[in-house]
Write a protein that holds these residues in place. Structure first.
Motif: not given
Length: 128
Positions: A54, A57-58, A60-62
């Motif tokens: 998680d 993912d955060v 990579n996403r931001t």
């Protein structure tokens, strides 16, 4: 000497970079802890890995787009292949749980070199 005061944007960028570095470290430590817990408490290991995933993912996403060029990425993968192919003396470096966690992380990474290394490690792990 007169120093130019830092702009507010620069300070915020530095704070964001510091927070991202802390999250990256936390994700690595969680993944390491998951490997250590894999044998003793598989459910806890799975929870730790989900949390590490998680966080990743955060990030990579931001995160900002990578400034690295495709040439740099190919060079990195070429170096990985060279290291994988090196058949030097084997050393006992990992516990079984750590090795299993490394295989999972390599499979999630997705490059051909990581997949090949995960396959080679899996062949050496005892079957359950």
């Amino acid at each position: 000497m007169n120093e130019t005061p830092a702009r507010a944007d620069d300070i915020r960028d530095q704070h964001i970079a510091d927070l991202r570095a802390a999250l990256q470290l936390a994700a690595r430590l969680l993944a390491f802890s998951a490997g250590r817990e894999a044998d003793a408490d598989p459910k806890q290991a799975a929870r730790l890995m989900r949390t590490a995933d998680d966080l990743t993912d955060v990030l990579n996403r931001t995160g900002p787009l990578s400034a690295r060029s495709a040439v740099d990425q190919r060079m990195d993968e070429t170096q990985l292949w060279r290291q994988i192919e090196d058949q030097g003396e084997r050393q006992p470096l990992l516990t079984l749980g750590e090795a299993q966690a490394v295989v999972q992380l390599l499979r999630r990474e997705g490059s051909d070199a990581a997949d090949e290394l995960a396959t080679r490690l899996t062949r050496r792990l005892p079957t359950e």
